[in-house]
Design a protein around this motif. Sequence first.
Motif, PDB file in Angstrom:
ATOM      1  N   LYS A  23       0.826  -1.207   0.000  1.00 43.88           N
ATOM      2  CA  LYS A  23       0.000   0.000   0.000  1.00 43.88           C
ATOM      3  C   LYS A  23       0.863   1.261   0.000  1.00 43.88           C
ATOM      4  O   LYS A  23       0.610   2.204  -0.752  1.00 43.88           O
ATOM      5  CB  LYS A  23      -0.939   0.000   1.200  1.00 43.88           C
ATOM      6  CG  LYS A  23      -2.023  -1.065   1.137  1.00 43.88           C
ATOM      7  CD  LYS A  23      -2.919  -1.003   2.363  1.00 43.88           C
ATOM      8  CE  LYS A  23      -3.998  -2.085   2.301  1.00 43.88           C
ATOM      9  NZ  LYS A  23      -4.861  -2.070   3.509  1.00 43.88           N
ATOM     10  N   LEU A  24       1.895   1.274   0.848  1.00 42.73           N
ATOM     11  CA  LEU A  24       2.791   2.435   0.899  1.00 42.73           C
ATOM     12  C   LEU A  24       3.477   2.629  -0.442  1.00 42.73           C
ATOM     13  O   LEU A  24       3.559   3.752  -0.962  1.00 42.73           O
ATOM     14  CB  LEU A  24       3.822   2.249   2.007  1.00 42.73           C
ATOM     15  CG  LEU A  24       4.913   3.328   2.101  1.00 42.73           C
ATOM     16  CD1 LEU A  24       4.302   4.692   2.371  1.00 42.73           C
ATOM     17  CD2 LEU A  24       5.927   2.963   3.185  1.00 42.73           C
ATOM     18  N   VAL A  27       0.988   4.031  -3.054  1.00 42.38           N
ATOM     19  CA  VAL A  27       0.633   5.433  -2.831  1.00 42.38           C
ATOM     20  C   VAL A  27       1.784   6.348  -3.221  1.00 42.38           C
ATOM     21  O   VAL A  27       1.583   7.401  -3.851  1.00 42.38           O
ATOM     22  CB  VAL A  27       0.223   5.660  -1.358  1.00 42.38           C
ATOM     23  CG1 VAL A  27       0.117   7.155  -1.059  1.00 42.38           C
ATOM     24  CG2 VAL A  27      -1.101   4.970  -1.067  1.00 42.38           C
ATOM     25  N   ALA A 294      -4.895  13.594   0.602  1.00 45.96           N
ATOM     26  CA  ALA A 294      -5.139  12.305   1.255  1.00 45.96           C
ATOM     27  C   ALA A 294      -4.001  11.329   0.978  1.00 45.96           C
ATOM     28  O   ALA A 294      -3.549  10.605   1.886  1.00 45.96           O
ATOM     29  CB  ALA A 294      -6.464  11.724   0.766  1.00 45.96           C
ATOM     30  N   LEU A 295      -3.493  11.304  -0.247  1.00 43.10           N
ATOM     31  CA  LEU A 295      -2.392  10.409  -0.592  1.00 43.10           C
ATOM     32  C   LEU A 295      -1.122  10.789   0.171  1.00 43.10           C
ATOM     33  O   LEU A 295      -0.419   9.913   0.715  1.00 43.10           O
ATOM     34  CB  LEU A 295      -2.129  10.461  -2.098  1.00 43.10           C
ATOM     35  CG  LEU A 295      -3.189   9.842  -3.013  1.00 43.10           C
ATOM     36  CD1 LEU A 295      -2.868  10.134  -4.472  1.00 43.10           C
ATOM     37  CD2 LEU A 295      -3.291   8.337  -2.780  1.00 43.10           C
ATOM     38  N   PHE A 298      -1.384  10.016   3.789  1.00 42.92           N
ATOM     39  CA  PHE A 298      -1.327   8.571   3.996  1.00 42.92           C
ATOM     40  C   PHE A 298       0.115   8.131   4.213  1.00 42.92           C
ATOM     41  O   PHE A 298       0.396   7.268   5.054  1.00 42.92           O
ATOM     42  CB  PHE A 298      -1.928   7.824   2.805  1.00 42.92           C
ATOM     43  CG  PHE A 298      -1.800   6.318   2.918  1.00 42.92           C
ATOM     44  CD1 PHE A 298      -2.771   5.591   3.588  1.00 42.92           C
ATOM     45  CD2 PHE A 298      -0.721   5.649   2.369  1.00 42.92           C
ATOM     46  CE1 PHE A 298      -2.655   4.203   3.712  1.00 42.92           C
ATOM     47  CE2 PHE A 298      -0.591   4.268   2.485  1.00 42.92           C
ATOM     48  CZ  PHE A 298      -1.563   3.550   3.160  1.00 42.92           C
ATOM     49  N   TRP A 301       0.978   9.098   7.729  1.00 44.94           N
ATOM     50  CA  TRP A 301       0.326   8.196   8.679  1.00 44.94           C
ATOM     51  C   TRP A 301       0.970   6.819   8.659  1.00 44.94           C
ATOM     52  O   TRP A 301       1.182   6.198   9.699  1.00 44.94           O
ATOM     53  CB  TRP A 301      -1.160   8.068   8.347  1.00 44.94           C
ATOM     54  CG  TRP A 301      -1.831   6.994   9.152  1.00 44.94           C
ATOM     55  CD1 TRP A 301      -2.320   7.097  10.419  1.00 44.94           C
ATOM     56  CD2 TRP A 301      -2.067   5.632   8.739  1.00 44.94           C
ATOM     57  NE1 TRP A 301      -2.854   5.889  10.831  1.00 44.94           N
ATOM     58  CE2 TRP A 301      -2.709   4.974   9.813  1.00 44.94           C
ATOM     59  CE3 TRP A 301      -1.797   4.926   7.558  1.00 44.94           C
ATOM     60  CZ2 TRP A 301      -3.072   3.640   9.743  1.00 44.94           C
ATOM     61  CZ3 TRP A 301      -2.161   3.590   7.494  1.00 44.94           C
ATOM     62  CH2 TRP A 301      -2.799   2.965   8.577  1.00 44.94           C
ATOM     63  N   ARG A 302       1.318   6.346   7.461  1.00 47.53           N
ATOM     64  CA  ARG A 302       1.922   5.022   7.346  1.00 47.53           C
ATOM     65  C   ARG A 302       3.268   4.977   8.059  1.00 47.53           C
ATOM     66  O   ARG A 302       3.628   3.969   8.685  1.00 47.53           O
ATOM     67  CB  ARG A 302       2.096   4.654   5.881  1.00 47.53           C
ATOM     68  CG  ARG A 302       2.175   3.148   5.618  1.00 47.53           C
ATOM     69  CD  ARG A 302       0.874   2.469   5.938  1.00 47.53           C
ATOM     70  NE  ARG A 302       0.847   1.094   5.435  1.00 47.53           N
ATOM     71  CZ  ARG A 302      -0.192   0.299   5.560  1.00 47.53           C
ATOM     72  NH1 ARG A 302      -1.285   0.730   6.170  1.00 47.53           N
ATOM     73  NH2 ARG A 302      -0.160  -0.942   5.093  1.00 47.53           N
ATOM     74  N   ARG A 305       2.541   4.675  11.665  1.00 41.58           N
ATOM     75  CA  ARG A 305       2.024   3.333  11.933  1.00 41.58           C
ATOM     76  C   ARG A 305       3.155   2.303  11.956  1.00 41.58           C
ATOM     77  O   ARG A 305       3.211   1.435  12.832  1.00 41.58           O
ATOM     78  CB  ARG A 305       0.996   2.965  10.862  1.00 41.58           C
ATOM     79  CG  ARG A 305       0.454   1.545  10.931  1.00 41.58           C
ATOM     80  CD  ARG A 305      -0.349   1.309  12.184  1.00 41.58           C
ATOM     81  NE  ARG A 305      -0.939  -0.031  12.181  1.00 41.58           N
ATOM     82  CZ  ARG A 305      -1.525  -0.583  13.240  1.00 41.58           C
ATOM     83  NH1 ARG A 305      -1.583   0.092  14.382  1.00 41.58           N
ATOM     84  NH2 ARG A 305      -2.027  -1.788  13.160  1.00 41.58           N
TER      85      ARG A 305
END
Length: 397
Positions: A23-24, A27, A294-295, A298, A301-302, A305
Amino acid sequence: MASAPASDLYVKLSNARHPIDIKLLAVVACCMAIGLVMVGSASSSIATANYGDPFYFLIRQTIFMTIGVIVLAGTTLVPIETWRKMGFVPLIVSVLLLVTVLLIGREINGSKRWLPLGIFNLQPSEVVKVAMVIFMAFYLSKWGDKVCGPSWIEFFKPIACLGVVLIFLLIQPDFGSSVVIASSLMGMIFLAGARIGKFFVLLVAGGIGAGYLIYDAPYRLKRLNSFTDPWADQFGSGYQLTQSLIGFGRGGWSGEGLGHGIQKLFFLPEAHTDFIFSVIAEELGLVGGVCLIALLFFVSWRGLRIGHLADRAGQKLGAYMAYGIGLLFGAQVFINIGVSSGLLPTKGLALPFVSYGGSSLIMNCMAVGLLMRIDFERRTLGAVKAVKKKRGGSSHE
C-alpha cells in the motif's frame, strides 16, 4: 536445539499476505506520477521561454525520479543496524554540508541554499532532514532513557545538537526547513517519552526566538504583513500569495482541466516548485487537491504506523526512524499547502514527491526506502519468532 531451518523461514515469509508494504509503495508511486504530470503542466511555459524546450523540466524530473526509485530500492536493502553503526556520522555530515553551502554555495533570491554540482544543484537542507532523523533515532535508541528521565542536562544534549544545525540553516537563511526539522525531531523526542513540561519551556523559548528572527529580518516582517492582508499590496509583497489564491478560486470544485490553468503562464512565481499545489487546485479543483492531500498524508500516517508496530516489536531504532520520517512528511505537506493556500506565511518549501527538484525527490525516496526496510525487518522478526515458537525456541541464531 538447532535454529529453525532457512526453508521454514522462507515458507513462513512466502505465505505472508504482504512481505512488503504494498500500500505504501503504491501510494508513493501515485504521488510521484501525479507530480511528474503536474511538473510538466506547470513548467511548460517557463521552460519554453528560458530554454526553448517545453519539456525541459519534465525530462529532468523524470531523470530525478528514476534516480530516486533506484535510491529507494537500494535503501531497502540496507539493514537498519548499519545506520546504528554510523553513530554521529549523520550529524557530522549535516554540519559539513551546511558549512560548505555557506562557503561556496550558489545564491538564489538572496539565499545560499544550493551547491552547484554541474548537472544539478544539490540542496543540502534536503539531505539534512533525513540525516538528522537518522541521527536522532540513533541517539534516542541509545540514550532515550536518560533523555526522557528527570535530568534537564540529558534532555538538552540532543536539543543542543539540533540547535547547531538550525543555526547554520537560519544563516542561509532557510526558515522553512528549520521549522520542519525542529518540529519533526521534537516530535520524535516526545514520542520517545520525554516529559511534556520540558517541551513547554522549549515552546516559550522557540516563540521568543522566532519573534526575534521576524523582527530582526525586515523581509520576514514584510512577509508576515503580506500574509495577514496580501491584497493590501497585491502587486508588491503580496503578489505571490494573491496569485496563488486566484488559482485556488479559479479551480472551483472540479478545476479548469489538466493543462488549462493560466496562473502558471508567468503570473504565479515558482509555479512548478514551491507553489505547484496552487496549479493543482486550479487545474484539478477541490476534488483533485483533496485526493492528493489524502495520498500525501497517507504516507505520513503510514510512517507513524510502521513506527508504532516496530516499537511494539522492540525495534527501537527502526521505530524512532519511522516516527521521524512520518512527522517529516506530515510537516512538509502541511507547511507547503498552508503557504500556498494562505494559511501560513510564505516560505520556500517543496511539496514531497510533487514539486520539481532533484534533492527533495531523491531524499524523499530514500526516506520511503527506510520505511520499507523498517517494516520488512519487523515482519521478518515476527516470522522468525513464529518459526522458533513452533519448534520450541532456540538458543542459536
